[in-house]
Structure formats: C-alpha cells, structure tokens
Design a protein around this motif. Structure first.
Motif, PDB file in Angstrom:
ATOM      1  N   HIS A  62       0.823  -1.206   0.000  1.00 22.14           N
ATOM      2  CA  HIS A  62       0.000   0.000   0.000  1.00 22.14           C
ATOM      3  C   HIS A  62       0.856   1.255   0.000  1.00 22.14           C
ATOM      4  N   SER A  65      -0.742   8.112  -0.347  1.00 24.66           N
ATOM      5  CA  SER A  65      -0.729   9.344  -1.129  1.00 24.66           C
ATOM      6  C   SER A  65      -0.187  10.513  -0.305  1.00 24.66           C
ATOM      7  N   SER A 335     -11.945   0.658   1.077  1.00 22.53           N
ATOM      8  CA  SER A 335     -10.681   1.082   0.478  1.00 22.53           C
ATOM      9  C   SER A 335     -10.922   1.896  -0.788  1.00 22.53           C
ATOM     10  N   ARG A 339      -9.918   5.841  -1.144  1.00 22.73           N
ATOM     11  CA  ARG A 339      -9.065   6.262  -2.258  1.00 22.73           C
ATOM     12  C   ARG A 339      -9.695   7.451  -2.988  1.00 22.73           C
ATOM     13  N   GLU A 343      -7.128  10.630  -2.956  1.00 21.21           N
ATOM     14  CA  GLU A 343      -6.310  10.849  -4.153  1.00 21.21           C
ATOM     15  C   GLU A 343      -7.110  10.906  -5.448  1.00 21.21           C
ATOM     16  N   ILE A 369      -6.533   1.040  -5.951  1.00 21.52           N
ATOM     17  CA  ILE A 369      -7.327   0.756  -4.764  1.00 21.52           C
ATOM     18  C   ILE A 369      -6.435   0.194  -3.667  1.00 21.52           C
ATOM     19  N   ASP A 371      -3.695   1.468  -2.862  1.00 21.59           N
ATOM     20  CA  ASP A 371      -2.975   2.588  -2.286  1.00 21.59           C
ATOM     21  C   ASP A 371      -3.922   3.418  -1.420  1.00 21.59           C
ATOM     22  N   TYR A 372      -3.360   4.102  -0.425  1.00 22.69           N
ATOM     23  CA  TYR A 372      -4.192   4.946   0.427  1.00 22.69           C
ATOM     24  C   TYR A 372      -3.623   6.360   0.451  1.00 22.69           C
TER      25      TYR A 372
END
Length: 372
Positions: A62, A65, A335, A339, A343, A369, A371-372
């Motif tokens: 993950h 951002s 999630s 997201r 971002e 998805i 990534d946070y």
C-alpha cells in the motif's frame, strides 16, 4: 519552536497503556484516535504500535498518497531522542519527510489531533470562524484546498441553531425513513394482493391487464437501480461540480453540499443527509411517479428507490466509521471510497457499488485501490 523530545521509554509506556504511537524515522505520532477509522482495519495499526512505519507508507502493498501523509502529520507528537533511535541508517528517511513538517499547534480538546493556530499571513481560512462564508474567497485555490482532508470538525454557520440543523446523526435517517419504507412496502403488497390493480384500465373498459402481487418485487428492484443511477449522477455532476474560481456563490454552494465532507471526511455529524433537505428531493419524485404510473405501481418503484437511498446513506456512514472484515466486499468498498477521498477525487463516484463507475469509465483502477 523546538520539537518535543520523546524517549524510547515514554514510547513503550504509551503503547503498553493502550495508546497507538508510531514512528516515521525519528518522528513520533499518536494515531490512537484514528485506529478504528483506518481503511486497512484497526489491527493493522495496532500491530505496528511503537515501530517505524516508513516502509509501510512507501509500500508495497500500500503506497500512501501525499494527502495521507499530510493527514498523518495531524497526529504529530515530537521527535524521538537521537540516542534512543534503533538504526542510524534511517537518516535518509527523514530527509524525505521534511515537506510534511507540522506547523506550530496547540493540542485538541477532543482527540490526539493537533489543530493549527490561525496565521492570517499563511493560512487560507480561519478555523475558529464559520467556513461557509470564507471558502468563496479562496477562488482558484479552492479546488486544491478542499481536496486536502483534515481530521477536525467543521463549523459552517454562525447561528448555533442553524449549525445544529445542518448536522445529522446516522440513526436519524434510519428512524425517519425506515418506518416509511416498511409501511409503504406493506401497503403496496396489500393493495396488489387484492387483485383489482389493472394496467390500461383508465384508457379502455374492454381490455385491461391484471397486475399480480409479485410484480412488486421487480418494481422495487428497478426503483433501487434507478436510485443507484441517481446516486452516481448526483455525486458526479452536482457534488463534484467544478465551480468557477470567480463565482463566490457556486463555490459556497459546492462547499455546503459536498466540499465540507471532502475537507473533513470523518466528521460524523455530516456523513448522512438531514431528512428535511432530503425531502425536497424525495417528495417531488413521489409526486412524479404517482402522476406517470398507476398509484400502487408508482409507489412500488418509489419505495424501492427510497430503500436504495437509506442503504446509500448507511453504507456511506459505515465506509467511514465501520471496520468491515478483512477480505470482505465492504472492506474492498471502504478502500475504494477512501481512495476517492484521498487521491482519486475525480473518479470513484459509486458509494454502495461501482456498478455505474464501470460503464461511465470512472472506475478507480484496481492497482490504485491498493494505495491509500
């Protein structure tokens, strides 16, 4: 102002006492108030209490951002004593986080978050005053500012009464609309079971089609689908309109409708829609369906749409404040929505599902998805 110094003993003591303090290089954060809100689940942060999370922030799996990193800085406590650091090789990591240095702040009375003291020379808004009348003056800076989320309550209005009316607890939506859905469902089924509902009976007495009771269920489902399309359209084209930088009124309207939610996504008092404003949309839809269709059929569509709206509001609240089981659909949807907030604000408009994001090409990519 010199940063507070934190010893390793204090760090261990806080974690032993149940707090969740984390390290990022030599910087210490108290994320205790955010543990249950984290999209990866509360266990993910609890398992890392007292440890350096820099590698977790960079990913894989993950990658966080810039907005997520700014969010973390709200929980800043101080600097770990240099002599206490476990590994001097972490020095290069500190250079990478200088752009996120916290501003001078004073402790919040409500959580571990530290709120900035207003500086008229550098800050865009005064958080001690109602924001609704300030945001229109941000002009071209508004879009970037509103999409940089913060963990603090927002006050919109000067009047305490009007401010109170602008807030709604999640259970108010359930208590107001759920009885309506249940009653209308019972009424439609009762009317249809009598067997005297017919199509085209108003046009000719020679030929008409009787409507069986089971027709309620596909009409109910169609109503839900119509609402889901409305949910997508309202979110994409109204809530995420791009107000012109020189239009004070439209910027103010956007902030009141949805911008304040993106600025403070975990303000629990503004995660669901107040019943009175919602009725200005719900009642006209009811009237239109009653005009266009035989009353009980129009009502069957309407109650399906109303159920879809209630499910939307409850799902939205849960995606912000719930902790769905890891690996479940709701965990994935949480999630996905996080997201969207942190971002991908210009995509990912589905709340209860991504059914309309797919055909309209606004789906957040699967790799994003993660990534946070």
């Amino acid at each position: 102002m010199a940063a507070r110094r934190v010893t390793a003993a204090e760090l261990r003591g806080q974690c032993s006492a149940g707090a969740c303090w984390l390290l990022r290089g030599n910087k210490v954060y108290d994320v205790s108030g955010f543990v249950k809100l984290h999209p990866g689940g509360e266990g993910l942060l609890q398992d890392r209490a007292g440890t350096d999370i820099q590698r977790d922030l960079d990913g894989p799996p993950h990658r966080h951002s810039e907005n997520a990193l700014r969010w973390l800085e709200q929980y800043y406590v101080g600097e770990l004593e240099a002599a206490e650091q476990e590994d001097t090789a972490q020095q290069h990591l500190r250079e990478r986080v200088k752009q996120y240095e916290p501003a001078k702040s004073h402790p919040s009375s409500t959580s571990g978050v530290q709120f900035k003291t207003f500086n008229p020379e550098t800050d865009l808004v005064d958080w001690e005053k109602p924001l609704l009348w300030q945001v229109g003056h941000l002009r071209e800076k508004y879009d970037e500012w509103v999409h940089q989320p913060v963990d603090r309550p927002i006050r919109l209005f000067q009047s305490d009464f009007v401010e109170w009316c602008s807030k709604t607890a999640w259970y108010i939506v359930l208590s107001v609309w759920s009885p309506v859905v249940l009653y209308l469902t019972w009424y439609c089924l009762s009317e249809l079971s009598r067997g005297d509902t017919r199509l085209f009976a108003s046009f000719t007495k020679d030929y008409s089609i009787p409507v069986p009771v089971f027709v309620f269920f596909p009409l109910f489902f169609i109503g839900m689908m119509v609402w889901s399309l409305m949910e997508y359209g309202i979110h994409r084209y109204i809530f995420h309109m791009n107000p012109p930088a020189n239009n004070y009124f439209l910027i103010t309207l956007h902030f009141m409708l949805h911008g304040q939610h993106h600025k403070a996504p975990f303000d629990s008092s503004r995660l669901v829609f107040p019943p009175i404003p919602a009725s200005f949309v719900i009642v006209p839809l009811y009237v239109i369906l009653q005009i266009l269709l035989p009353p009980v059929l129009g009502l069957s569509l309407f109650v399906g749409g109303l159920f879809g709206y209630v499910a939307y509001d409850m799902t939205h609240y849960y995606l912000h404040y719930g902790s769905p089981p890891k690996g479940s659909y709701l965990s994935w949807l949480k999630s996905y929505h996080v997201r969207h907030h942190f971002e991908h604000q210009k995509t990912g408009f589905g709340i209860t599902s991504t059914i309309w994001d797919r055909p309209f090409n606004t789906l957040i990519p699967e790799d994003a998805i993660k990534d946070y």
